[in-house]
Design a protein around this motif. Structure first.
Motif, mmCIF file in Angstrom:
data_model
loop_
_atom_site.group_PDB
_atom_site.id
_atom_site.type_symbol
_atom_site.label_atom_id
_atom_site.label_comp_id
_atom_site.label_asym_id
_atom_site.label_seq_id
_atom_site.Cartn_x
_atom_site.Cartn_y
_atom_site.Cartn_z
ATOM 1 N N ASP A 4 0.841 -1.196 0.000
ATOM 2 C CA ASP A 4 0.000 0.000 0.000
ATOM 3 C C ASP A 4 0.881 1.252 0.000
ATOM 4 O OD1 ASP A 4 -2.247 1.722 0.489
ATOM 5 O OD2 ASP A 4 -1.647 1.754 2.598
ATOM 6 N N LEU A 5 1.939 1.234 0.810
ATOM 7 C CA LEU A 5 2.866 2.364 0.857
ATOM 8 C C LEU A 5 3.639 2.476 -0.452
ATOM 9 C CD1 LEU A 5 4.237 1.934 4.512
ATOM 10 C CD2 LEU A 5 2.470 3.479 3.708
ATOM 11 N N GLU A 6 3.980 1.337 -1.032
ATOM 12 C CA GLU A 6 4.670 1.355 -2.331
ATOM 13 C C GLU A 6 3.782 1.988 -3.398
ATOM 14 O OE1 GLU A 6 5.875 -2.645 -3.108
ATOM 15 O OE2 GLU A 6 7.324 -2.662 -1.461
ATOM 16 N N ASP A 7 2.490 1.669 -3.354
ATOM 17 C CA ASP A 7 1.544 2.259 -4.315
ATOM 18 C C ASP A 7 1.496 3.775 -4.171
ATOM 19 O OD1 ASP A 7 0.932 -0.204 -5.297
ATOM 20 O OD2 ASP A 7 -0.950 -0.430 -4.186
ATOM 21 N N GLN A 8 1.567 4.237 -2.915
ATOM 22 C CA GLN A 8 1.513 5.689 -2.688
ATOM 23 C C GLN A 8 2.741 6.372 -3.286
ATOM 24 O OE1 GLN A 8 0.689 6.566 1.453
ATOM 25 N NE2 GLN A 8 -0.864 4.972 1.524
ATOM 26 N N ALA A 11 2.295 6.447 -7.024
ATOM 27 C CA ALA A 11 1.243 7.387 -7.422
ATOM 28 C C ALA A 11 1.793 8.797 -7.618
ATOM 29 C CB ALA A 11 0.121 7.389 -6.387
ATOM 30 N N VAL A 12 2.895 9.132 -6.910
ATOM 31 C CA VAL A 12 3.488 10.460 -7.088
ATOM 32 C C VAL A 12 4.807 10.349 -7.858
ATOM 33 C CG1 VAL A 12 2.382 11.490 -5.078
ATOM 34 C CG2 VAL A 12 4.586 10.351 -4.803
ATOM 35 N N LEU A 24 7.668 6.215 5.481
ATOM 36 C CA LEU A 24 6.206 6.292 5.413
ATOM 37 C C LEU A 24 5.571 5.429 6.497
ATOM 38 C CD1 LEU A 24 5.435 6.183 1.563
ATOM 39 C CD2 LEU A 24 5.111 8.110 3.130
ATOM 40 N N ARG A 28 3.259 6.672 9.587
ATOM 41 C CA ARG A 28 1.896 6.147 9.684
ATOM 42 C C ARG A 28 1.591 5.756 11.133
ATOM 43 N NH1 ARG A 28 1.637 0.817 6.725
ATOM 44 N NH2 ARG A 28 2.854 0.253 8.548
ATOM 45 N N LEU A 66 3.320 13.722 0.008
ATOM 46 C CA LEU A 66 2.922 12.529 0.769
ATOM 47 C C LEU A 66 3.045 12.768 2.269
ATOM 48 C CD1 LEU A 66 4.480 9.498 -1.140
ATOM 49 C CD2 LEU A 66 2.100 10.236 -1.095
ATOM 50 N N ARG A 81 1.663 12.088 8.179
ATOM 51 C CA ARG A 81 1.115 11.551 6.942
ATOM 52 C C ARG A 81 -0.207 12.200 6.563
ATOM 53 N NH1 ARG A 81 1.718 7.088 4.587
ATOM 54 N NH2 ARG A 81 0.819 8.370 2.992
#
Ligand SMILES: [Zn+2]
Ligand SMILES: [Zn+2]
Ligand SMILES: [Zn+2]
Length: 149
Positions: A4-8, A11-12, A24, A28, A66, A81
C-alpha cells in the motif's frame, strides 16, 4: 500494508526504495514526530540507513505531498502523513505534545483576514497553544492543595 505504501510512492512518481517505505511506515504509526525520531524508527528496522538518507527521504516525500511538515514556533520540525485536509494543531506549552484539530472549514485559508490589504490570501497559519491533559493533571494536586488551605 507495505505494498500500500509502495503504491503511494508510485502514485506520485517516486521510485520505491526501502528507506522511503520505512519512513512512510514510521510516520503512519507515529504522527507528528521530529527527524531524530524518524531516524530512530527507521533504524530499528534498517540499522544501516544514514541520517542523510532519512533527511533526503523526508524532503522528497514532503515535496511530493505525501508528508506534511509542520513547525510550531520554537519547536523542531515535525512530520505527519495526514495531508491535504488543512487540519490544524494544538501544542502543549509545557511538554510540546501535538494533537490534530480538524479544520471547521476544511480548506485554506480557513480564516478570513479582516483586511487583506490587497493580497491574494491562500493560507492562514493557525496553531492552538495550551496545556495538554497530562500536564494539566500533573499540576492538579498543587491547585487542590492550595485550594484547601
Ligand atoms: Zn503537555
Ligand atoms: Zn497533524
Ligand atoms: Zn481551519
Amino acid at each position: 500494508m507495505t505494498s500500500d505504501l509502495e503504491d503511494q510512492l508510485r502514485a506520485v512518481s517516486l521510485r520505491v526504495t526501502r528507506p522511503r517505505v520505512a519512513v512512510l511506515a514510521a510516520l503512519r504509526d507515529h504522527p507528528h514526530v521530529d527527524t531524530d525520531t524518524v531516524i530512530a524508527l527507521v533504524r530499528a528496522d534498517q540499522p544501516t540507513v544514514s541520517h542523510q538518507a532519512v533527511y533526503d527521504v523526508l524532503r522528497a516525500l514532503t515535496a511530493a505531498g505525501l508528508v506534511r511538515r509542520i513547525q510550531p514556533a520554537g519547536a523542531t520540525a515535525r512530520y505527519e502523513r495526514r495531508v491535504g485536509d488543512n487540519h490544524h494543531h494544538v501544542v502543549c506549552r509545557s511538554c510540546g505534545a501535538i494533537a490534530d484539530v480538524d479544520c471547521a472549514v476544511g480548506e485554506a485559508p480557513c480564516l478570513t483576514a479582516s483586511d487583506d490589504r490587497g493580497f491574494a490570501v491562500d493560507e492562514a497559519e493557525v496553531v492552538f497553544w495550551g496545556t495538554c491533559p497530562r500536564c494539566a493533571t500533573e499540576h492538579l494536586p498543587e491547585i487542590r492543595q492550595s485550594g484547601r488551605k
